[in-house]
Enzyme design. Structure first.
Site, mmCIF file in Angstrom:
data_model
loop_
_atom_site.group_PDB
_atom_site.id
_atom_site.type_symbol
_atom_site.label_atom_id
_atom_site.label_comp_id
_atom_site.label_asym_id
_atom_site.label_seq_id
_atom_site.Cartn_x
_atom_site.Cartn_y
_atom_site.Cartn_z
ATOM 1 C CE1 TYR A 144 35.533 33.496 44.798
ATOM 2 C CE2 TYR A 144 37.737 33.229 43.911
ATOM 3 C CZ TYR A 144 36.889 33.775 44.849
ATOM 4 O OH TYR A 144 37.384 34.608 45.825
ATOM 5 C CG ASN A 173 45.855 32.683 48.562
ATOM 6 O OD1 ASN A 173 46.091 33.197 47.487
ATOM 7 N ND2 ASN A 173 45.398 31.445 48.676
ATOM 8 C CG PHE A 190 48.271 22.839 55.847
ATOM 9 C CD1 PHE A 190 47.536 21.902 55.122
ATOM 10 C CD2 PHE A 190 49.416 23.382 55.247
ATOM 11 C CE1 PHE A 190 47.912 21.514 53.836
ATOM 12 C CE2 PHE A 190 49.809 23.001 53.965
ATOM 13 C CZ PHE A 190 49.053 22.077 53.254
HETATM 14 P P1 NAD Z 1 33.536 33.564 53.244
HETATM 15 O O1 NAD Z 1 33.010 32.391 52.489
HETATM 16 O O2 NAD Z 1 33.977 33.364 54.642
HETATM 17 O O3 NAD Z 1 32.460 34.742 53.262
HETATM 18 C C1 NAD Z 1 31.548 34.965 52.224
HETATM 19 C C2 NAD Z 1 30.226 35.422 52.842
HETATM 20 O O4 NAD Z 1 29.282 35.681 51.797
HETATM 21 C C3 NAD Z 1 29.604 34.360 53.753
HETATM 22 O O5 NAD Z 1 29.136 34.964 54.940
HETATM 23 C C4 NAD Z 1 28.458 33.810 52.909
HETATM 24 O O6 NAD Z 1 27.430 33.255 53.693
HETATM 25 C C5 NAD Z 1 28.038 35.056 52.141
HETATM 26 N N1 NAD Z 1 27.340 34.765 50.879
HETATM 27 C C6 NAD Z 1 27.694 33.880 49.916
HETATM 28 N N2 NAD Z 1 26.797 33.918 48.924
HETATM 29 C C7 NAD Z 1 25.856 34.832 49.264
HETATM 30 C C8 NAD Z 1 24.663 35.302 48.655
HETATM 31 N N3 NAD Z 1 24.259 34.836 47.454
HETATM 32 N N4 NAD Z 1 23.942 36.253 49.285
HETATM 33 C C9 NAD Z 1 24.337 36.730 50.506
HETATM 34 N N5 NAD Z 1 25.438 36.314 51.141
HETATM 35 C C10 NAD Z 1 26.191 35.372 50.516
HETATM 36 O O7 NAD Z 1 34.711 34.183 52.350
HETATM 37 P P2 NAD Z 1 35.753 35.355 52.705
HETATM 38 O O8 NAD Z 1 37.086 34.757 52.724
HETATM 39 O O9 NAD Z 1 35.261 36.164 53.840
HETATM 40 O O10 NAD Z 1 35.637 36.216 51.366
HETATM 41 C C11 NAD Z 1 34.881 37.406 51.316
HETATM 42 C C12 NAD Z 1 35.025 38.028 49.934
HETATM 43 O O11 NAD Z 1 36.408 38.300 49.677
HETATM 44 C C13 NAD Z 1 34.545 37.123 48.812
HETATM 45 O O12 NAD Z 1 33.879 37.903 47.841
HETATM 46 C C14 NAD Z 1 35.817 36.552 48.245
HETATM 47 O O13 NAD Z 1 35.675 36.241 46.873
HETATM 48 C C15 NAD Z 1 36.806 37.684 48.470
HETATM 49 N N6 NAD Z 1 38.183 37.163 48.565
HETATM 50 C C16 NAD Z 1 38.628 36.552 49.707
HETATM 51 C C17 NAD Z 1 39.916 36.045 49.746
HETATM 52 C C18 NAD Z 1 40.472 35.398 50.978
HETATM 53 O O14 NAD Z 1 41.622 34.925 50.939
HETATM 54 N N7 NAD Z 1 39.769 35.356 52.090
HETATM 55 C C19 NAD Z 1 40.748 36.155 48.633
HETATM 56 C C20 NAD Z 1 40.254 36.750 47.490
HETATM 57 C C21 NAD Z 1 38.974 37.277 47.472
HETATM 58 N N1 UDP Z 2 46.094 22.966 49.214
HETATM 59 C C1 UDP Z 2 46.765 21.846 49.729
HETATM 60 N N2 UDP Z 2 46.183 21.150 50.736
HETATM 61 C C2 UDP Z 2 44.977 21.512 51.280
HETATM 62 C C3 UDP Z 2 44.296 22.637 50.755
HETATM 63 C C4 UDP Z 2 44.883 23.330 49.712
HETATM 64 O O1 UDP Z 2 47.868 21.511 49.276
HETATM 65 O O2 UDP Z 2 44.520 20.824 52.204
HETATM 66 C C5 UDP Z 2 46.732 23.745 48.148
HETATM 67 C C6 UDP Z 2 45.855 24.027 46.932
HETATM 68 O O3 UDP Z 2 45.991 22.982 45.991
HETATM 69 C C7 UDP Z 2 46.437 25.332 46.441
HETATM 70 C C8 UDP Z 2 46.910 26.039 47.697
HETATM 71 O O4 UDP Z 2 47.017 25.025 48.699
HETATM 72 O O5 UDP Z 2 47.547 25.090 45.603
HETATM 73 C C9 UDP Z 2 45.978 27.124 48.189
HETATM 74 O O6 UDP Z 2 44.680 26.575 48.242
HETATM 75 P P1 UDP Z 2 43.434 27.384 48.793
HETATM 76 O O7 UDP Z 2 42.223 26.545 48.545
HETATM 77 O O8 UDP Z 2 43.710 27.841 50.164
HETATM 78 O O9 UDP Z 2 43.378 28.716 47.918
HETATM 79 P P2 UDP Z 2 43.501 29.041 46.349
HETATM 80 O O10 UDP Z 2 43.895 27.817 45.591
HETATM 81 O O11 UDP Z 2 42.153 29.524 45.966
HETATM 82 O O12 UDP Z 2 44.558 30.060 46.290
#
Ligand code: NAD
Ligand code: UDP
Length: 308
Positions: A144, A173, A190
């Site tokens: 990722y 996040n 959570f």
């Molecule tokens: P999510 O998993 O809910 O959504 C991702 C979507 O992409 C899903 O609908 C999935 O089915 C689709 N997808 C995955 N692989 C695919 C493929 N090969 N072809 C077509 N569709 C595909 O995640 P999200 O939280 O909505 O994240 C959306 C974007 O934002 C992602 O690129 C993620 O990396 C980025 N992002 C999200 C967060 C967050 O906290 N939510 C943080 C940092 C970055």
């Molecule tokens: N985490 C946790 N319990 C859970 C899920 C996640 O303590 O049930 C912790 C995880 O280890 C990380 C933080 O919460 O330190 C955020 O995790 P998340 O998977 O939401 O996002 P990311 O690590 O990609 O920021």
């Protein structure tokens, strides 16, 4: 009328973005392979005349006429992106390559949903856009983290070499309605555990920190960035930092203060701290988040209750 392509449009963020664009009277074509997304997330717009949904995997090329590409397709939860890590890397590289190729061909503006993960386990705190990150290239999060880093590289090279009009959004996040119940990220885990009266699972001692942004704030920042003319990476997130145990305590207080914590191993390369510097977003986009964690959690918990 602007025609938008939203990749990953049925996922958590993509569904909120698509709804917002429809509400702005724009056309939205959403493509998704439904790996983590669901049609249910789109139920309020799926029959709207300005909306179209196509089952398509971004690792395959697509020919379509659009003005703007919002490239979100990629699983975002560690549980899901680690399920098939090679596919995750392929989605980040091939998916971004295909969508940038499309942007180049049709002259569309292109926004990449990048991530704070490109900073890895950061030595600089808070993280500014100038920090180049500290990422393990061979660990379980690398598919990722490195995938998103190469996606940023591809965007920058398509901009330099072909003049594609790019935007790079480093998302921190984010939480809110439309997260999957089995999403695996900390906020939804959570909330679900607390609603089921189960123990709250802290990985490690829960001392690691994150900074949580409510989805409405995030989407506002995303749209402002697309509308701007800023072509370099920009952090979008909420700078209020909490330990994971503090997050657990707030969720316990809201749902059931008697719940216990249970401790599990900290996953490999789990970042110890994370907090965005949002000075650039304030200066360039005049954006900052408005929704405090407690307020956002109340809305999210309400949604989980109604939909469980
Ligand atoms: P999510 O998993 O809910 O959504 C991702 C979507 O992409 C899903 O609908 C999935 O089915 C689709 N997808 C995955 N692989 C695919 C493929 N090969 N072809 C077509 N569709 C595909 O995640 P999200 O939280 O909505 O994240 C959306 C974007 O934002 C992602 O690129 C993620 O990396 C980025 N992002 C999200 C967060 C967050 O906290 N939510 C943080 C940092 C970055
Ligand atoms: N985490 C946790 N319990 C859970 C899920 C996640 O303590 O049930 C912790 C995880 O280890 C990380 C933080 O919460 O330190 C955020 O995790 P998340 O998977 O939401 O996002 P990311 O690590 O990609 O920021």
């Amino acid at each position: 009328m602007k025609r938008n392509l939203v990749t990953g449009g049925s996922g958590f963020l993509g569904s909120h973005l698509s709804k917002k664009l429809i509400d702005k009277d724009e056309e939205v074509i959403c493509i998704d392979n439904f790996f983590t997304g669901t049609k249910k997330n789109l139920e309020s717009i799926i029959h709207h005349p300005n909306f179209e949904l196509i089952r398509h995997d971004v690792t395959e090329p697509l020919r379509i006429e659009v003005d703007r590409i919002w490239h979100l397709a990629c699983p975002a939860s560690p549980v899901h992106y680690q399920f098939n890590p090679i596919k995750t890397t392929k989605t980040s590289f091939m998916g971004t390559y295909n969508m940038l190729g499309l942007a180049k061909r049709v002259g569309a503006r292109f926004l990449l949903a990048s991530t704070s993960e490109i900073y890895g386990d950061p030595e600089e705190h808070p993280q500014t856009e100038l920090y180049n990150g500290s990422v393990n290239p061979i660990g379980i999060r690398s598919c990722y983290d490195e995938g998103k880093r190469i996606a940023e590289t591809l965007c920058s090279d398509y901009n330099r070499v072909h003049g594609v009009d790019i935007r790079i959004m480093r998302i921190f996040n984010t939480y809110g309605p439309n997260m999957r119940f089995d999403d695996g990220r900390v906020v939804s885990n959570f909330i679900i555990q607390a609603l089921k009266n189960e123990k709250i699972t802290l990985y490690g001692m829960g001392e690691q920190t994150r900074s949580f942004c409510y989805v409405d704030d995030l989407i506002e920042g995303m749209i402002l960035l697309m509308e701007s003319n800023y072509q370099k990476p920009i952090n979008i997130g909420n700078p209020n930092e909490f330990s994971i145990k503090q997050l657990g305590n707030i969720i316990r207080e809201i749902i059931n203060p008697n719940l216990e914590f249970t401790y599990k191993d900290l996953p490999q390369d789990d970042p110890k701290q994370r907090k965005p510097s949002i000075s650039l977003a304030k200066e360039i986009l005049n954006w900052e988040p408005k929704i405090e964690l407690r307020e956002g959690l109340l809305k999210t918990i309400e949604w989980f209750k109604i939909n469980s």
